[in-house]
Design a protein around this motif. Sequence first.
Motif, PDB file in Angstrom:
ATOM      1  N   CYS A  25      -9.954 -14.668  -8.068  1.00 26.17           N
ATOM      2  CA  CYS A  25     -10.763 -14.336  -6.898  1.00 26.17           C
ATOM      3  C   CYS A  25     -10.486 -15.317  -5.750  1.00 26.17           C
ATOM      4  O   CYS A  25     -10.452 -14.930  -4.592  1.00 26.17           O
ATOM      5  CB  CYS A  25     -12.242 -14.343  -7.266  1.00 26.17           C
ATOM      6  SG  CYS A  25     -12.674 -12.941  -8.304  1.00 26.17           S
ATOM      7  N   HIS A  55      -6.299  -6.141  -7.066  1.00 27.39           N
ATOM      8  CA  HIS A  55      -7.450  -6.975  -7.392  1.00 27.39           C
ATOM      9  C   HIS A  55      -8.729  -6.367  -6.815  1.00 27.39           C
ATOM     10  O   HIS A  55      -9.756  -6.315  -7.482  1.00 27.39           O
ATOM     11  CB  HIS A  55      -7.248  -8.394  -6.860  1.00 27.39           C
ATOM     12  CG  HIS A  55      -8.356  -9.330  -7.233  1.00 27.39           C
ATOM     13  ND1 HIS A  55      -8.327 -10.114  -8.363  1.00 27.39           N
ATOM     14  CD2 HIS A  55      -9.546  -9.572  -6.629  1.00 27.39           C
ATOM     15  CE1 HIS A  55      -9.468 -10.799  -8.430  1.00 27.39           C
ATOM     16  NE2 HIS A  55     -10.223 -10.502  -7.390  1.00 27.39           N
ATOM     17  N   CYS A  59     -12.066  -5.596  -8.887  1.00 29.24           N
ATOM     18  CA  CYS A  59     -13.044  -6.678  -8.803  1.00 29.24           C
ATOM     19  C   CYS A  59     -14.163  -6.292  -7.834  1.00 29.24           C
ATOM     20  O   CYS A  59     -13.941  -6.273  -6.622  1.00 29.24           O
ATOM     21  CB  CYS A  59     -12.337  -7.950  -8.359  1.00 29.24           C
ATOM     22  SG  CYS A  59     -13.462  -9.320  -8.183  1.00 29.24           S
ATOM     23  N   CYS A  61     -16.802  -7.877  -6.815  1.00 27.10           N
ATOM     24  CA  CYS A  61     -17.275  -8.888  -5.871  1.00 27.10           C
ATOM     25  C   CYS A  61     -16.285  -9.050  -4.721  1.00 27.10           C
ATOM     26  O   CYS A  61     -16.673  -9.192  -3.570  1.00 27.10           O
ATOM     27  CB  CYS A  61     -17.631 -10.204  -6.556  1.00 27.10           C
ATOM     28  SG  CYS A  61     -16.263 -11.231  -7.007  1.00 27.10           S
ATOM     29  N   CYS A  62     -14.982  -8.985  -5.000  1.00 24.85           N
ATOM     30  CA  CYS A  62     -14.003  -9.092  -3.920  1.00 24.85           C
ATOM     31  C   CYS A  62     -13.983  -7.827  -3.062  1.00 24.85           C
ATOM     32  O   CYS A  62     -13.778  -7.911  -1.855  1.00 24.85           O
ATOM     33  CB  CYS A  62     -12.612  -9.366  -4.476  1.00 24.85           C
ATOM     34  SG  CYS A  62     -12.427 -11.040  -5.092  1.00 24.85           S
TER      35      CYS A  62
HETATM   36 ZN   LIG Z   1     -12.157 -10.980  -7.284  1.00 26.09          ZN
END
Ligand SMILES: [Zn+2]
Length: 78
Positions: A25, A55, A59, A61-62
């Motif tokens: 991250c 990613h 992901c 949160c990203c």
């Molecule tokens: Zn991430």
Amino acid sequence: MALSKEQIQTLVGLIATSQTDELSCDECFGQIGEYAEKALDGRELSEGMQLIQRHLEQCPCCSEEYKALLDALHEIEV
Ligand SMILES: [Zn+2]
């Protein structure tokens, strides 16, 4: 729909293998601005940028961070 044990194992395996050569991250955050600019311009993505893209897909949160960044970029442009 419930997942079978085999399906869960496949998913876990995918997650485990995809994480080994994936960005962390921190690395993603470091390049997310460049990625956002290129994505907004519709430019072709380099290999590094494709890693960011992957990613972001995996992901939560990203991808949240990326959405917030896109909103901010839109505000600057307007
Ligand atoms: Zn991430």
